[in-house]
Design a protein around this motif. Structure first.
Motif, short mmCIF file in Angstrom:
data_model
loop_
_atom_site.label_atom_id
_atom_site.label_comp_id
_atom_site.label_asym_id
_atom_site.label_seq_id
_atom_site.Cartn_x
_atom_site.Cartn_y
_atom_site.Cartn_z
N TYR A 67 0.83 -1.20 0.00
CA TYR A 67 0.00 0.00 0.00
C TYR A 67 0.86 1.25 0.00
O TYR A 67 0.57 2.23 -0.71
N PHE A 68 1.92 1.25 0.78
CA PHE A 68 2.74 2.45 0.88
C PHE A 68 3.52 2.70 -0.41
O PHE A 68 3.76 3.85 -0.78
N THR A 69 3.88 1.64 -1.10
CA THR A 69 4.47 1.82 -2.43
C THR A 69 3.43 2.42 -3.37
O THR A 69 3.72 3.36 -4.14
N GLY A 70 2.21 1.90 -3.29
CA GLY A 70 1.13 2.44 -4.12
C GLY A 70 0.79 3.86 -3.76
O GLY A 70 0.55 4.71 -4.64
N LEU A 71 0.74 4.15 -2.46
CA LEU A 71 0.45 5.51 -2.01
C LEU A 71 1.49 6.49 -2.53
O LEU A 71 1.17 7.62 -2.93
N ASN A 72 2.73 6.07 -2.53
CA ASN A 72 3.81 6.91 -3.03
C ASN A 72 3.52 7.36 -4.46
O ASN A 72 3.67 8.55 -4.80
N ALA A 73 3.06 6.42 -5.29
CA ALA A 73 2.76 6.74 -6.69
C ALA A 73 1.51 7.61 -6.80
O ALA A 73 1.46 8.55 -7.62
N VAL A 74 0.50 7.32 -5.98
CA VAL A 74 -0.74 8.10 -6.03
C VAL A 74 -0.47 9.55 -5.64
O VAL A 74 -0.94 10.49 -6.31
N LEU A 75 0.30 9.77 -4.59
CA LEU A 75 0.61 11.14 -4.17
C LEU A 75 1.41 11.88 -5.22
O LEU A 75 1.22 13.08 -5.44
N ALA A 76 2.30 11.16 -5.88
CA ALA A 76 3.15 11.79 -6.89
C ALA A 76 2.34 12.33 -8.06
O ALA A 76 2.66 13.38 -8.62
N ARG A 77 1.28 11.61 -8.45
CA ARG A 77 0.52 12.03 -9.64
C ARG A 77 -0.72 12.86 -9.32
O ARG A 77 -1.46 13.25 -10.22
N THR A 78 -0.95 13.12 -8.03
CA THR A 78 -2.12 13.90 -7.63
C THR A 78 -1.74 15.35 -7.42
O THR A 78 -0.75 15.66 -6.76
N GLU A 79 -2.53 16.25 -7.99
CA GLU A 79 -2.24 17.68 -7.87
C GLU A 79 -2.40 18.15 -6.43
O GLU A 79 -3.24 17.64 -5.68
N LEU A 80 -1.62 19.14 -6.06
CA LEU A 80 -1.68 19.69 -4.71
C LEU A 80 -3.08 20.20 -4.38
O LEU A 80 -3.57 20.00 -3.26
N ALA A 81 -3.74 20.81 -5.34
CA ALA A 81 -5.08 21.35 -5.10
C ALA A 81 -6.05 20.25 -4.68
O ALA A 81 -6.90 20.44 -3.81
#
Length: 696
Positions: A307-321
């Protein structure tokens, strides 16, 4: 206000409380009268304890025992409009709420010295009940928190923001908390686990072929938008879509509830450097420091590494807004129940009506009582016990627990499928069980919690922070074996593997679970099976992986573990076949631990009942034999009915099977039930002997 209780298995997930309502009298004379009444009841001629008025004679007990015993109740009872379900647990909760209200209002009127627990209870309730002030304030109590979120300038600030929000009880994509080390239970360790969804389970986001879940998903997005709009957001609809899309991405990488049941797979000890390599885009040093554990640990237990590997990728591609909108939503979601009526109503529209089918909100006073319980449950419990828990009830319960442990030990000795080597280990674990009955020996200290009569949201935030700090401050300190994970007024029970303890709060020790006036048969079938259930958790598919000291350790031979799994696989298959609603089946893997608990609890409860007779025949009461009353006592505690939306929620999220299957599914495996009620081939309750499962 969120609380962490690690490795805990409960009798029921229904949040219920106990006891018939009565006025509260705190005088010594009242306590003496209550004790005298309990003694008189215990000495009176025993009654059967069975609610025979609900028996439906149009249903054969051999075909559907649950409906036979509870049929008239099922036909005649309407679920209250402010409840998602109704039954034994919920009624006890509803019956005792006025008791708690009387205690709280007594504290409110006493105006006893500032800083005392009594004053805090009264002031917190006062702050909740001041609806006029809440209307005047609107969303203002969250202004500082909203500003903090909206002013976030870049993703580098996420660890600090997530830590701050966690302290005030707001969900974030991960949770950091302290608990006993599952492999070294004498020390505390830091855990990190997946979190952050606004709906109950990943299936609500991901199962596109389920029409009802799709409708709930659409209602959720509308609810997010409307809540954001109430908080002043002008582009709420677009923000809501982005939030739901983000949560969907989180759901995709989260572990399922079945995967999370495996304590070995969830135990992944890492250094902070290893966690950073697992998810390199996030500053975990900053996250742990902000959480309050950064300078106190050398390792951390990562519950779901992928999950934390996946979360890393999700946060990277999600805009700050989007991330800012998500955190704003989670803040509003947590605190809407404490804001003005518009927020309360909107929160109820989704989490009450859309998600569980409830059409009417509870009265404000009931929600106020629940708020006090969430923040000051133990101080309230201390007063509850003084008023409503006679000492004789605890003494009789202690006797029952001892008898169940003796019966469990004899059952282990007689298992034909287990080797002497594993039996010795099982016996050693059983000998180390710690029972806790009624209430804690040591009460928590709330002296540092600040409660103000005119600051509801602040009270909730400070309470959450108080509980958060209480948990985090355990790190580096000795294990407190006196700690309880439930309040005395909770109608439930639990087993905690890291403590190897079974815990029975005061409020469950009342009819129909435990009746001081009743013959032993119904008590062994009801509370006896509950005791056996909690002991059984120590030997279910999860609990059996820990030893008597609370450590994850394989104490089984390979052959015995295979024989155990052969039996539990049968139980999984049995419960997979049950369906409370068309298209929705019980998840036999998710509910396996609880089903083993029921299976063991009933079997061992029966053995203990037989031991209690000391070779003498059981009396016939109301035309019912002792064995019949025993099985009826078990089945009547699961009397319940549920709204369809809540039923879907339960089968998706709850490790407990629906009540009718806990009754019928468990009874169908007991040979003694067949004898008591003449169940024969061709009857719907009948299972061939080779298909019946008795695990312990």
């Amino acid at each position: 206000m969120k609380r962490h209780l690690l490795s805990t298995l409960t009798l029921s997930m229904m949040a219920a409380f106990a006891a018939p309502a009565m006025a509260v009298d705190a005088t010594p004379a009242a306590a003496a009268a209550a004790t005298a009444g309990a003694k008189a009841a215990a000495k009176a001629e025993p009654i059967s304890g069975i609610d025979t008025q609900f028996i439906d004679t149009s249903v054969r007990p051999q075909d559907d025992f649950f409906t036979y015993l509870n049929g008239k109740w099922l036909k005649e009872t309407e679920i209250p409009s402010d409840k998602a379900s109704w039954g034994t647990f919920m009624k006890l909760r509803d019956d005792t709420t006025p008791q708690l209200r009387a205690i709280i209002e007594g504290a409110q009127k006493s105006r006893i010295g500032a800083g005392t627990e009594m004053r805090k209870i009264g002031d917190l309730y006062t702050s909740y009940m001041d609806e006029a002030r809440r209307e005047t304030l609107g969303v203002k109590p969250l202004s500082a928190e909203l500003s903090k979120i909206r002013s976030l300038k870049n993703k580098a600030g996420l660890p600090q923001l997530a830590a701050h929000l966690s302290k005030i009880g707001v969900a974030t994509p991960y949770g950091i908390y302290v608990g006993q080390d599952a492999r070294e239970s004498t020390r505390h360790v830091t855990y990190i686990s997946q979190s952050g969804l606004g709906m109950p389970d990943r299936d609500y986001y991901l199962k596109m072929d389920d029409k009802r879940l799709a409708e709930t998903r659409a209602a959720y997005e509308q609810h997010v938008a409307r809540t954001l709009a109430l908080a002043g957001e002008k582009n709420a609809a677009a923000q809501a879509k982005a939030i739901v899309d983000f949560e969907t991405e989180l759901a995709k990488v989260q572990w399922t509830k079945v995967e999370n049941r495996d304590p070995v797979k969830r135990y992944n000890k890492m250094t902070v450097a290893e966690l950073t390599r697992l998810a390199p885009g996030y500053d975990w040093n900053a996250a742990l420091a902000a959480a309050g554990v950064g300078n106190k640990l050398d390792t951390i237990i990562v519950s779901q590494p992928s999950y934390f590997t996946g979360l890393n990728a999700v946060l990277a591609r999600t805009e700050l807004a989007t991330l800012k909108s998500y955190f704003e939503w989670q803040l509003l979601r947590e605190y809407s129940p404490y804001l003005s009526k518009a927020f309360v109503d909107q929160n109820f529209a989704f989490y009450g009506t859309a998600l569980t089918g409830v059409t009417e909100q509870q009265p404000t006073w009931k929600k106020g009582v629940a708020t006090v319980e969430g923040a000051l449950g133990e101080p309230l419990g201390k007063l509850y016990v003084a008023e409503h828990f006679p000492a004789e009830r605890k003494a009789r319960m202690e006797e029952l627990v001892k008898n169940l442990i003796v019966a469990y030990g004899q059952s282990i000795d007689n298992l034909e499928w287990m080797s002497p080597e594993t039996k010795k280990e099982a016996r050693a674990k059983l000998a180390k069980f710690t029972p806790k009955i009624g209430y804690p020996d040591k009460w928590r200290d709330y002296s540092k919690l600040d409660i103000k009569a005119d600051d509801l949201v602040g009270n909730v935030m400070r309470s959450s922070t108080f509980e958060y700090n209480r948990n985090i401050n355990k790190l580096g300190k000795p294990i407190d074996h006196t700690e309880w994970g439930m309040t005395p007024q909770t109608v439930n029970a639990y087993y905690r593997s890291s403590m190897n303890e079974i815990v029975f709060p005061a409020a469950i020790l009342q009819p129909p679970f435990f009746d001081m006036r009743a013959d032993d048969a119904v008590n062994y079938g009801a509370i006896g099976a509950v005791i056996g259930h909690e002991i059984g958790h120590g030997f279910d598919d999860k609990g059996s992986q820990s030893d008597g000291d609370g450590n994850l350790r394989d104490w089984w031979t390979a052959e015995d573990r295979a024989a155990f799994k052969q039996r539990t696989d049968k139980l999984v298959k049995q419960f997979n076949g049950f369906s409370p609603l068309p298209g929705y089946h019980v998840n036999g893997e998710l509910t396996l631990g609880e089903n083993i608990g029921d299976n063991a609890g009933l079997s061992i409860g029966y053995k203990a009942y037989k031991l209690s007779l000391k070779g003498q025949p059981a009396p016939v009461i109301d035309g019912l034999t002792g064995d019949q009353r025993f099985f009826m006592g078990f089945a009547q505690v699961w009397r319940s009915k549920m709204r369809e939306a809540q039923q879907i929620n339960q089968v998706k999220t709850d490790p407990h099977s629906p009540g009718q299957f806990r009754a019928n599914g468990t009874l169908a495996n007991m040979p003694e039930f067949y004898e008591a009620f003449g169940v024969k081939p061709g009857d719907k309750m009948y299972l061939a002997p080779e298909d019946r499962v008795i695990v312990w």
